[in-house]
Design a protein around this motif. Structure first.
Motif, PDB file in Angstrom:
ATOM      1  N   SER A  38       1.001  -1.470   0.036  1.00 33.18           N
ATOM      2  CA  SER A  38       0.057   0.144   0.212  1.00 33.18           C
ATOM      3  C   SER A  38       1.265   0.957   0.102  1.00 33.18           C
ATOM      4  CB  SER A  38      -0.474   0.703   1.261  1.00 33.18           C
ATOM      5  OG  SER A  38      -1.730   0.610   1.410  1.00 33.18           O
ATOM      6  N   SER A  43      -1.922   2.416  -7.183  1.00 30.05           N
ATOM      7  CA  SER A  43      -2.897   2.999  -8.120  1.00 30.05           C
ATOM      8  C   SER A  43      -2.899   3.816  -9.098  1.00 30.05           C
ATOM      9  CB  SER A  43      -4.070   3.472  -6.965  1.00 30.05           C
ATOM     10  OG  SER A  43      -4.682   2.133  -6.266  1.00 30.05           O
ATOM     11  N   ARG A  47      -3.902   6.125 -12.641  1.00 33.25           N
ATOM     12  CA  ARG A  47      -4.724   6.926 -13.116  1.00 33.25           C
ATOM     13  C   ARG A  47      -4.177   7.888 -13.934  1.00 33.25           C
ATOM     14  NH1 ARG A  47      -8.103   8.527  -8.973  1.00 33.25           N
ATOM     15  NH2 ARG A  47      -7.201  10.595  -9.087  1.00 33.25           N
ATOM     16  N   GLN A  82     -11.411  -1.491  -7.211  1.00 32.40           N
ATOM     17  CA  GLN A  82     -11.786  -2.051  -5.993  1.00 32.40           C
ATOM     18  C   GLN A  82     -12.621  -2.346  -5.909  1.00 32.40           C
ATOM     19  OE1 GLN A  82      -8.704  -0.624  -2.884  1.00 32.40           O
ATOM     20  NE2 GLN A  82      -8.892  -2.760  -1.979  1.00 32.40           N
TER      21      GLN A  82
END
Ligand code: ADP
Ligand code: ADP
Length: 225
Positions: A38, A43, A47, A82
């Motif tokens: 994480s 992500s 993006r 997600q």
């Protein structure tokens, strides 16, 4: 050229580099899984490819074309997030048809395509079911059908099976792999689950702190220290 090329792409939030001069190629028909803890920038990579986030420097190319200034809906990418974000007030058919109607498909054409997609993801005839009557696994299938509807040249998945229990994930991962092979879809998927990445990917890319730390086939990455 590769279908997708990132050329020294840097994305900055304030003073922090979420992506730090990242290079990545994804070939046509390839499934690449991006693995990493994480906060490592996974992500953000999706993006910036989708045009939801600006690059501070570097280039994103799709089929050889620089995408700077190209809006998301013109990039030909399909997105599945997600938490899949289905529209709760629409039925299954309305969810899957959403992108098609937005792109100007007529009712009859959209209906045909929706039926075809629901067959494809294993939910034949589910058009009129309310989405809140579906199980988690069924909702994931609807989200996948919605992402595939406009025939994206690149399908991007962000923790596609994140919310599901382990047994279901393992089953769906194998189904996805077969589906992508059959459709010839090019896929860039993000996950923090090693088993999922290794099962799904032709190639695994491991992110660490905004950089690509490792890249190779699942076997190669598995064998690296
Ligand atoms: P991952 O998907 O691997 O969890 P992200 O791409 O979400 O990583 O985030 C990479 C880094 O950028 C993290 O440190 C995260 O906190 C930061 N970040 C992500 N989105 C934003 C944002 N909108 N504003 C500020 N920082 C952000
Ligand atoms: P996930 O872990 O599910 O990838 P995050 O919690 O990292 O999601 O991010 C959720 C949303 O918040 C995203 O839109 C992301 O860009 C944004 N975000 C993430 N980190 C930060 C941050 N440090 N500051 C502001 N926004 C952030």
């Amino acid at each position: 050229p590769p279908l997708l090329r990132l050329d020294e792409v840097t994305v900055r939030y304030g003073r922090k580099d979420a992506l730090d001069a990242v290079d990545l190629d994804v070939a046509e028909h390839e499934t690449v899984c991006v693995l990493g803890p994480s906060g490592s920038g996974k992500s953000t990579m999706l993006r910036v490819v989708a045009g939801l986030q600006r690059a501070a420097s570097g280039r994103v190319r799709l089929a050889g074309r620089d995408q700077s200034g190209v809006p998301t809906h013109r990039r030909g990418v399909g997105l599945m997030f997600q938490d899949h974000q289905l529209f709760p007030q629409r039925d299954v058919g309305g969810n899957v048809a959403f992108g098609l109607r937005m792109r100007g498909a007529g009712r009859a054409e959209a209906d045909r395509r929706v039926a075809e997609l629901l067959d494809l993801v294993g939910l034949p005839g589910a058009q009129r079911r309310p989405v809140d009557s579906l199980s988690g696994g069924e909702q994931q299938r609807v989200a996948l059908a919605r992402a595939l509807a406009p025939r994206p040249r690149l399908l991007m998945l962000d923790e596609p099976l994140g919310q599901l229990d382990r047994g279901l994930r393992e089953r769906l991962v194998m189904e996805l792999r077969e589906l992508f092979a059959r459709l010839g879809t090019t896929v860039l998927a993000v996950t923090h689950d090693q088993g999922e990445a290794f099962a799904l990917a032709d190639r695994v890319v491991v992110m660490e702190d905004g950089r690509i730390a490792q890249s190779g086939t699942p076997l190669e990455v598995w064998q690296q220290p």
